[in-house]
Design a protein around this motif. Structure first.
Motif, PDB file in Angstrom:
ATOM      1  N   LEU A  59      -3.699   9.750   2.110  1.00  0.00           N
ATOM      2  CA  LEU A  59      -4.522   9.506   0.927  1.00  0.00           C
ATOM      3  C   LEU A  59      -4.000   8.255   0.233  1.00  0.00           C
ATOM      4  CD1 LEU A  59      -4.808  13.101  -0.587  1.00  0.00           C
ATOM      5  CD2 LEU A  59      -6.408  11.942   0.939  1.00  0.00           C
ATOM      6  N   SER A  60      -4.899   7.351  -0.081  1.00  0.00           N
ATOM      7  CA  SER A  60      -4.493   6.129  -0.760  1.00  0.00           C
ATOM      8  C   SER A  60      -4.029   6.454  -2.180  1.00  0.00           C
ATOM      9  CB  SER A  60      -5.665   5.143  -0.814  1.00  0.00           C
ATOM     10  OG  SER A  60      -5.331   4.028  -1.613  1.00  0.00           O
ATOM     11  N   TRP A  61      -2.841   5.954  -2.564  1.00  0.00           N
ATOM     12  CA  TRP A  61      -2.331   6.202  -3.913  1.00  0.00           C
ATOM     13  C   TRP A  61      -3.179   5.507  -4.969  1.00  0.00           C
ATOM     14  CZ3 TRP A  61      -0.189   9.649  -6.459  1.00  0.00           C
ATOM     15  CH2 TRP A  61       0.518   9.435  -7.641  1.00  0.00           C
ATOM     16  N   ALA A  62      -4.036   4.559  -4.531  1.00  0.00           N
ATOM     17  CA  ALA A  62      -4.960   3.937  -5.481  1.00  0.00           C
ATOM     18  C   ALA A  62      -5.880   4.976  -6.106  1.00  0.00           C
ATOM     19  CB  ALA A  62      -5.785   2.856  -4.776  1.00  0.00           C
ATOM     20  N   TRP A  63      -6.051   6.114  -5.396  1.00  0.00           N
ATOM     21  CA  TRP A  63      -6.854   7.209  -5.948  1.00  0.00           C
ATOM     22  C   TRP A  63      -6.274   7.690  -7.284  1.00  0.00           C
ATOM     23  CZ3 TRP A  63      -3.537  11.506  -5.273  1.00  0.00           C
ATOM     24  CH2 TRP A  63      -3.944  12.663  -5.913  1.00  0.00           C
ATOM     25  N   MET A  97       0.838  -1.196   0.000  1.00  0.00           N
ATOM     26  CA  MET A  97       0.000   0.000   0.000  1.00  0.00           C
ATOM     27  C   MET A  97       0.871   1.242   0.000  1.00  0.00           C
ATOM     28  SD  MET A  97      -3.164  -0.918   2.537  1.00  0.00           S
ATOM     29  CE  MET A  97      -2.110  -1.367   3.910  1.00  0.00           C
ATOM     30  N   LYS A  98       0.436   2.242  -0.734  1.00  0.00           N
ATOM     31  CA  LYS A  98       1.170   3.503  -0.827  1.00  0.00           C
ATOM     32  C   LYS A  98       0.246   4.655  -0.489  1.00  0.00           C
ATOM     33  CE  LYS A  98       4.499   1.866  -4.231  1.00  0.00           C
ATOM     34  NZ  LYS A  98       5.129   2.119  -5.542  1.00  0.00           N
ATOM     35  N   PHE A  99       0.822   5.671   0.179  1.00  0.00           N
ATOM     36  CA  PHE A  99       0.038   6.816   0.626  1.00  0.00           C
ATOM     37  C   PHE A  99       0.694   8.115   0.178  1.00  0.00           C
ATOM     38  CE2 PHE A  99      -0.885   3.942   4.459  1.00  0.00           C
ATOM     39  CZ  PHE A  99      -2.048   3.445   3.887  1.00  0.00           C
ATOM     40  N   VAL A 100      -0.137   9.159   0.173  1.00  0.00           N
ATOM     41  CA  VAL A 100       0.322  10.543   0.067  1.00  0.00           C
ATOM     42  C   VAL A 100      -0.147  11.254   1.338  1.00  0.00           C
ATOM     43  CG1 VAL A 100       0.205  12.700  -1.223  1.00  0.00           C
ATOM     44  CG2 VAL A 100       0.184  10.524  -2.438  1.00  0.00           C
TER      45      VAL A 100
END
Length: 541
Positions: free
Chosen positions: A186-190, A161-164
């Protein structure tokens, strides 16, 4: 009867081959033109799509930051007496914004007082950037992998999982004291959802791929095998905010490649992201390939039809068709000819007129190509031959002089005093001076000699000289050049005076390799400069 059939067959084959040749030329011309147009259109389209995506990412990031600003202004956070009430607000925000993976409210020591779904509540995250940087002011962090939340949040894909991060300090009701820090992941999946919503239809149809690069060139979003790799593309290193070009990629394929840089949004300055879109060049050119294939296909059909008609009517129309064939022979031999419009049946008249129009169009195209070739071999400012023309001339002169036992003298000419004129009176005056120098250099030439401009204030003179008198003849012309260029030049800005330094070498006396002779002449020029300028030096002096 056999002779008649043979004549008709030959005539039909000639008409068919003529049609095939003309259609092939036409198809190649159309392909070249359409390829250029398609390249520009697709390049601009990819640049527009890249800009749309990076602008959407910037806008969404700015909106999330503003959302956090609004949430941080609520009294419940500025006077944090009820952590449960804060959690209700945070959970409500997460429900409304699916891109929010986690939001927490920390006291000034870094302890999480309230958070979405109660994750990390009670934990101390003082060492995490989302708190330590947010305590200093509004913080927007780049993409990073989850650490504390990696095992706490649901992860159906199993991928990292990656975040901003976005965080900001919360001041109390006195507007001065920091009472806490509000931070969100914020989820980088966005970003993947943004890419999919904007690009998926185009991607499926035309093999378009998109990449989001960090400021240092690391791939943040793109095909799975490329994520985390460093992508160094010359086209992306251009100083412009958006653009496109044909670019070779690490997989050794050529792609139409477009890019757009993050410009931020409002008070959000952006993170330096770059969105890159690419499409394989052969895929982009597919419509041009198809157009050329169709042109050749219909050309072949037309050739067969013309051949069949010619075979049927050859006995009645031998004479007018022979005129057409003779004109075609003159065209193929390089002469300028016009296909005559002949009488007879309407089919033959139409055929001659169509071929006439096609030949006129091809003649015009050949003329335009000749004009383009002339521009490619001449300096645009002075009209002198350029470096390409000089190389072509030297190769020809070498072949001729080997058979005639003559030799060539190369004189490198470099102006003395040109830069002060250019600096004082401006580039326009400098250009006029270069034009006058070109006129004077031409006046110093003899028949068969050549002067070319290499660039700036550098020129090369190639002289045809007799082997026995090569050196004195070359020196005589060099002296003529020195005297001619010493004469004042009248410009609109005033009268100026320049001179020149000359370096010379002979072929094949000084070397059998023309490139070595040019180097020796260049070295002689440097000696002339070092010896006081405004003079000529030859190799071996």
């Amino acid at each position: 009867m056999l002779s008649s059939h043979s004549l008709r067959t030959r005539f039909a084959l000639f008409i068919a081959l003529l049609a095939v040749t003309l259609c092939t030329v036409l198809g190649s011309t159309i392909y070249h033109d359409s390829s250029t147009r398609i390249r520009k259109a697709v390049g601009r389209q990819l640049a527009d799509l890249s800009y749309q995506m990076v602008e959407r990412l910037d806008r969404d990031m700015a909106n999330r930051a503003r959302m956090l600003d609004v949430l941080g202004s609520l009294n419940a956070l500025r006077d944090p007496k009820d952590p449960q009430q804060i959690r209700v607000l945070l959970d409500r925000m997460k429900t409304q914004f699916k891109s929010v993976a986690w939001t927490g409210y920390m006291d000034p020591s870094g302890q999480v007082l309230a958070s979405t779904d109660g994750l990390l509540q009670g934990a101390n995250i003082a060492q995490r950037p989302v708190f330590s940087e947010g305590l200093k002011g509004r913080f927007v962090g780049d993409v990073h992998e989850a650490v504390l939340l990696a095992k706490l949040l649901p992860n159906p894909t199993g991928e990292a999982m990656k975040f901003v991060d976005i965080s900001l300090p919360i001041t109390g009701t006195d507007e001065r004291t920091i009472v806490g820090v509000l931070g969100t992941h914020l989820s980088w999946a966005w970003a993947e959802e943004v890419r999919t919503s904007l690009m998926l239809p185009q991607q499926d149809r035309d093999e378009v791929e998109f990449f989001v690069l960090a400021k240092d060139g690391t791939v943040l979003l793109g095909p799975r095998e490329s994520i985390g790799q460093d992508l160094d593309l010359p086209v992306v290193n251009k100083p412009t905010d958006t653009g496109w070009a044909v670019q070779a990629w690490p997989d050794q394929r050529d792609y139409l490649t477009a890019y757009a840089r993050s410009q931020g949004n409002g008070d959000y300055q952006g993170l330096g992201w770059v969105v890159v879109a690419r499409q394989p060049l052969d895929v982009a050119y597919a419509p041009a390939y198809e157009m050329r294939r169709d042109t050749l296909k219909w050309g072949a059909i037309l050739a067969l039809l013309c051949g069949f008609v010619g075979w049927l009517v050859a006995a009645l129309y031998t004479r007018p068709l022979r005129d057409i064939a003779q004109a075609a022979d003159r065209i193929s031999s390089g002469q300028i000819a016009v296909i005559p419009e002949v009488g007879g049946s309407s089919e033959i008249h139409s055929l001659s007129r169509s071929i006439r129009n096609m030949v006129e169009n091809l003649t015009q195209q050949e003329y335009q190509l000749g004009e383009m070739e002339s521009l490619a071999h001449h300096d645009a400012l002075t009209g002198l031959p350029n470096r390409n023309a000089l190389g072509k001339y030297l190769r020809y002169a070498q072949q001729r002089n080997r058979s005639e036992q003559d030799c060539l003298a190369l004189l490198y000419v470099d102006l003395d005093g040109f830069k002060p004129v250019n600096d004082r009176y401006g580039h326009a005056a400098g250009d006029l001076l270069l034009k006058e120098v070109a006129v004077r250099l031409r006046g110093c030439l003899r028949e068969g000699d050549l002067v070319a401009r290499l660039g700036g204030d550098e020129f090369v003179m190639a002289l045809q000289v007799h082997r026995e008198h090569a050196r004195p003849q070359s020196a005589q012309i060099a002296s003529r050049v020195l005297n001619s260029l010493r004469e004042p030049v009248v410009l609109a800005e005033g009268v100026v005076t320049v001179g020149c330094s000359i370096g010379g070498a002979l072929w094949p006396q000084d070397s059998f390799e023309m490139s070595a002779v040019m180097e020796l002449a260049d070295q002689a020029l440097y000696r002339a400069k070092a010896a006081g300028r405004n003079r000529a030096e030859f190799h071996g002096d």
